[in-house]
Design a protein around this motif. Structure first.
Motif, PDB file in Angstrom:
ATOM      1  N   VAL A  73       0.260  -8.761  42.622  1.00  0.00           N
ATOM      2  CA  VAL A  73       0.207  -9.655  41.463  1.00  0.00           C
ATOM      3  C   VAL A  73       1.372 -10.641  41.572  1.00  0.00           C
ATOM      4  CG1 VAL A  73       0.204  -9.809  38.951  1.00  0.00           C
ATOM      5  CG2 VAL A  73      -0.844  -7.820  40.089  1.00  0.00           C
ATOM      6  N   ALA A  74       1.086 -11.933  41.425  1.00  0.00           N
ATOM      7  CA  ALA A  74       2.129 -12.964  41.592  1.00  0.00           C
ATOM      8  C   ALA A  74       2.180 -13.875  40.379  1.00  0.00           C
ATOM      9  CB  ALA A  74       1.868 -13.783  42.849  1.00  0.00           C
ATOM     10  N   VAL A  95       4.677  -8.708  42.804  1.00  0.00           N
ATOM     11  CA  VAL A  95       4.869  -7.262  42.817  1.00  0.00           C
ATOM     12  C   VAL A  95       3.580  -6.620  43.336  1.00  0.00           C
ATOM     13  CG1 VAL A  95       4.130  -7.016  40.404  1.00  0.00           C
ATOM     14  CG2 VAL A  95       5.552  -5.243  41.464  1.00  0.00           C
ATOM     15  N   THR A  96       3.732  -5.599  44.138  1.00  0.00           N
ATOM     16  CA  THR A  96       2.578  -4.866  44.672  1.00  0.00           C
ATOM     17  C   THR A  96       2.421  -3.558  43.907  1.00  0.00           C
ATOM     18  OG1 THR A  96       2.846  -5.856  46.864  1.00  0.00           O
ATOM     19  CG2 THR A  96       1.565  -3.820  46.723  1.00  0.00           C
ATOM     20  N   PRO A 133       6.340  -0.805  52.997  1.00  0.00           N
ATOM     21  CA  PRO A 133       7.699  -0.310  53.242  1.00  0.00           C
ATOM     22  C   PRO A 133       8.186   0.531  52.067  1.00  0.00           C
ATOM     23  CG  PRO A 133       7.549  -2.640  53.788  1.00  0.00           C
ATOM     24  CD  PRO A 133       6.260  -2.290  53.118  1.00  0.00           C
ATOM     25  N   PRO A 134       8.937   1.592  52.317  1.00  0.00           N
ATOM     26  CA  PRO A 134       9.445   2.440  51.229  1.00  0.00           C
ATOM     27  C   PRO A 134      10.279   1.652  50.225  1.00  0.00           C
ATOM     28  CG  PRO A 134       9.794   3.483  53.376  1.00  0.00           C
ATOM     29  CD  PRO A 134       9.353   2.080  53.647  1.00  0.00           C
ATOM     30  N   GLY A 135      10.102   1.950  48.955  1.00  0.00           N
ATOM     31  CA  GLY A 135      10.871   1.274  47.910  1.00  0.00           C
ATOM     32  C   GLY A 135      10.325  -0.070  47.512  1.00  0.00           C
ATOM     33  N   ARG A 136       9.226  -0.523  48.128  1.00  0.00           N
ATOM     34  CA  ARG A 136       8.676  -1.836  47.786  1.00  0.00           C
ATOM     35  C   ARG A 136       7.582  -1.736  46.726  1.00  0.00           C
ATOM     36  NH1 ARG A 136       9.075  -5.934  51.533  1.00  0.00           N
ATOM     37  NH2 ARG A 136       7.753  -7.073  50.052  1.00  0.00           N
ATOM     38  N   LEU A 137       6.995  -0.553  46.548  1.00  0.00           N
ATOM     39  CA  LEU A 137       5.895  -0.424  45.597  1.00  0.00           C
ATOM     40  C   LEU A 137       6.405  -0.546  44.168  1.00  0.00           C
ATOM     41  CD1 LEU A 137       2.820   0.114  45.640  1.00  0.00           C
ATOM     42  CD2 LEU A 137       3.329   2.527  45.240  1.00  0.00           C
ATOM     43  N   GLY A 138       5.842  -1.475  43.418  1.00  0.00           N
ATOM     44  CA  GLY A 138       6.238  -1.671  42.033  1.00  0.00           C
ATOM     45  C   GLY A 138       7.530  -2.430  41.838  1.00  0.00           C
ATOM     46  N   VAL A 139       8.121  -2.962  42.911  1.00  0.00           N
ATOM     47  CA  VAL A 139       9.397  -3.706  42.829  1.00  0.00           C
ATOM     48  C   VAL A 139       9.135  -5.203  43.019  1.00  0.00           C
ATOM     49  CG1 VAL A 139      11.691  -4.023  43.822  1.00  0.00           C
ATOM     50  CG2 VAL A 139      10.663  -1.724  43.705  1.00  0.00           C
ATOM     51  N   PRO A 140       9.458  -6.042  42.024  1.00  0.00           N
ATOM     52  CA  PRO A 140       9.230  -7.493  42.181  1.00  0.00           C
ATOM     53  C   PRO A 140      10.091  -8.063  43.293  1.00  0.00           C
ATOM     54  CG  PRO A 140       9.520  -6.917  39.859  1.00  0.00           C
ATOM     55  CD  PRO A 140       9.911  -5.708  40.662  1.00  0.00           C
TER      56      PRO A 140
END
Length: 211
Positions: free
Chosen positions: A116-117, A156-157, A200-207
């Motif tokens: 989502v952007a 954010v993914t 990549p780890p830590g990227r899910l749900g992080v803008p």
């Protein structure tokens, strides 16, 4: 007699010496008088010069040529300000897979990954993405995932999950909304058409900033 004459002469000389006023000797009539210094007269030469030309200043008649006018600085045009992009919201499906969800007492589930952007000019609030499937069964707790705020120029993914039939090729659709009234949708006729990817780890749900 001679002695008497000499004595008288001496007496006469003494008497004449006692007189304080000297009597000048008479000038002989034949002595020439003092001569005045002759005046030397030198003839002054007369210099003749040829007539010279008399310069007469002549005023030039006024001309019609206008005087130079200093350029007046024209007001510089104010550069147009860059318009603020209109609010916008986009979503794209980037991956899909299936798995077993024993934790929630479900069998096979379908997981969709959507990005989502917010490319607009304002911050979007309560951005929520909802996944729907063609063979959806019970509602899954991760069917809808929300982001409290998504700044402009960020994305954010999100991972969304629905309960689906076992080994059924499912068509899916993701719908996104925000408190500002914006909406966006993305769909795929088949989950298997989407590539399986590793986030990549830590990227899910992080803008993150838009590329």
């Amino acid at each position: 007699m001679t002695r008497l004459s000499a004595a008288l002469l001496v007496l006469l000389c003494l008497l004449s010496a006692c007189d304080s006023t000297a009597t000048p000797l008479p000038v002989p009539p034949t002595a020439p008088g003092p001569t005045a210094t002759p005046r030397v007269v030198t003839p002054t030469p007369v210099l003749l010069f040829p007539p010279t030309d008399t310069a007469t200043a002549t005023l030039a008649p006024p001309t019609d040529t206008p005087l130079p006018v200093s350029p007046t600085a024209s007001p510089s045009s104010t550069p147009a300000s860059t318009p603020t992009p209109a609010p916008a919201l986009t979503v794209s499906l980037i991956g899909c897979n299936t798995s077993l969800d024993v934790r929630h007492g479900m069998g096979e589930v379908t997981n969709a990954y959507a990005t989502v952007a917010n490319p607009g000019g304002i911050v979007l609030h309560n951005v929520c993405a909802t996944l729907a499937a063609s063979d959806e069964a019970r509602p899954h707790p991760d069917k809808t995932v929300c982001v409290e705020a998504l700044a402009n120029g960020y994305q954010v993914t999100l991972k969304l999950t629905v309960d689906t039939g076992f080994r059924v090729d499912t068509s899916i659709e993701v719908s996104v909304t925000s408190d500002e009234g914006l909406t966006a949708t993305a769909a795929s006729p088949s989950c298997t058409d989407l590539s399986i990817f590793t986030l990549p780890p830590g990227r899910l749900g992080v803008p993150t900033a838009l590329p």
